[in-house]
Design a protein around this motif. Structure first.
Motif, PDB file in Angstrom:
ATOM      1  N   SER A  33       0.838  -1.196   0.000  1.00  0.00           N
ATOM      2  CA  SER A  33       0.000   0.000   0.000  1.00  0.00           C
ATOM      3  C   SER A  33       0.873   1.245   0.000  1.00  0.00           C
ATOM      4  O   SER A  33       1.524   1.559   1.010  1.00  0.00           O
ATOM      5  CB  SER A  33      -0.923   0.004   1.229  1.00  0.00           C
ATOM      6  OG  SER A  33      -1.584   1.253   1.342  1.00  0.00           O
ATOM      7  N   GLU A  49      -0.177   4.380  -0.158  1.00  0.00           N
ATOM      8  CA  GLU A  49      -0.782   5.388   0.697  1.00  0.00           C
ATOM      9  C   GLU A  49      -0.386   5.170   2.161  1.00  0.00           C
ATOM     10  O   GLU A  49      -0.064   6.127   2.886  1.00  0.00           O
ATOM     11  CB  GLU A  49      -2.306   5.367   0.566  1.00  0.00           C
ATOM     12  CG  GLU A  49      -2.829   5.789  -0.804  1.00  0.00           C
ATOM     13  CD  GLU A  49      -2.703   4.704  -1.865  1.00  0.00           C
ATOM     14  OE1 GLU A  49      -2.926   5.008  -3.047  1.00  0.00           O
ATOM     15  OE2 GLU A  49      -2.368   3.554  -1.511  1.00  0.00           O
ATOM     16  N   ALA A  50      -0.392   3.898   2.607  1.00  0.00           N
ATOM     17  CA  ALA A  50      -0.009   3.591   3.987  1.00  0.00           C
ATOM     18  C   ALA A  50       1.462   3.897   4.219  1.00  0.00           C
ATOM     19  O   ALA A  50       1.845   4.414   5.275  1.00  0.00           O
ATOM     20  CB  ALA A  50      -0.302   2.122   4.296  1.00  0.00           C
TER      21      ALA A  50
END
Length: 324
Positions: free
Chosen positions: A306, A308-309
């Protein structure tokens, strides 16, 4: 506040994009191209003209977000000063007195002995992004962030092409266009798909400080608390830029598909840059550089999962370090 240097390098696959166009010739709109040199297998060098996204395009997007962050007091922070024009995304940057007085209405002609201090206090965007006042007192403030052209990676360079696409916004033949008059015509827009490099550096040492006046260089003109607030606003803006991929133009009808392949973010006590992502080895070279030249550097590396994470976690830790 702990002054730091943040360096970001990455690789991003962008498909079917028209994010940076140049001139239009008739009904033909051209994508930006730049010359890039590549070493061939036999040791010789060749130059290829390839699609690119300019650093100015990336910088414009970042400053638009920064103006919003400051004006709205993002993530519970207090509202920070932004001049009238920058708050609207018009970055004329105090280039003469007429613009200065329009941007900062409190300015009175003849009563601005230190223009740099005046602008720093009244506009975070120009404090961080720099400006050039070019009248009777030439004043130049260098940007506190640095970005460059996004160009195809070494592996994608030879396969990068620019292809025109036909679009039919066509009004001829309708009752709205009289005979023998011109109406909206067919037009062509150049598109491309490739894996681009990305680079952005941030030097927080001079945010809120004088740099142009030799006698006052390094002097803070805002409180240490506000210097921290301005720095955190910038970092939040960079985080938004990366997660939302909000750079580039012509997005209303040519919104591309974007997928980050890898990224390295470094934060150091002094200037320390991540190696160029032009080649795949940049991640290993960043690790090797840290072993040889540390500068109290923390590395955050993304190679899958991920994105975004990863960005959220990395920037949370960087902001915590700077605020300590």
């Amino acid at each position: 506040m702990r002054d730091s240097f943040v360096s970001i390098r990455g690789r991003v696959a962008i498909n079917v994009e028209a994010l940076n166009m140049t001139e239009s010739i008739g009904n033909y709109v051209k994508h930006r191209r730049v010359p890039v040199m590549l070493r061939e297998d036999d040791g010789s060098y060749s130059v290829y003209f390839v699609p690119a996204i300019s650093g100015e395009s990336v910088a414009h997007a970042l400053q638009v977000i920064l103006a919003e962050e400051c004006s709205n007091g993002g993530k519970g922070r207090k509202v920070l000063p932004v001049c009238k024009l920058c708050s609207k995304g018009i970055f004329l940057k105090s280039s003469n007195y007429k613009i200065l007085s329009e941007s900062i209405p409190s300015v009175t002609e003849g009563k601005h002995d230190d223009i740099e201090e005046l602008v720093i206090k009244n506009c975070v965007v120009e404090d961080i992004g720099g400006f050039l006042y070019a009248e009777e007192k030439n004043v130049k403030r260098t940007s506190n962030f640095f970005t460059g052209y996004m160009v195809p990676t070494q592996e994608a360079l030879k396969s990068s092409i620019v292809e025109p696409q036909l679009h039919s916004r066509y009004a001829l033949g309708t009752k709205f266009v009289e005979k023998d008059t011109r109406g909206q015509m067919l037009y062509y827009v150049e598109l491309t798909s490739t894996v681009y490099t990305f680079s952005l550096d941030i030097d927080t040492r001079f945010i809120g400080k004088i740099t142009f006046n030799i006698e006052r260089a390094g002097e803070s003109v805002v409180s240490e608390e506000e210097r921290l607030e301005r720095t955190l606003a910038l970092l939040n803006s960079v985080e938004r830029l990366l997660v939302e991929n909000s750079f580039g133009a012509k997005r209303t009808r040519f919104l591309p598909t974007i997928d980050w392949e890898s990224m390295v973010i470094a934060v150091s006590d002094r200037p320390w840059t991540v190696p160029s992502p032009f080649t795949k080895s940049y991640i290993d070279r960043a690790k090797q550089k840290k072993e040889k030249i540390n500068s109290n550097t923390d590395l955050y590396i993304f190679e899958g999962g991920s994105f975004e994470a990863f960005v959220s976690d990395a920037f949370a830790k960087i902001m915590e370090r700077i605020a300590s």
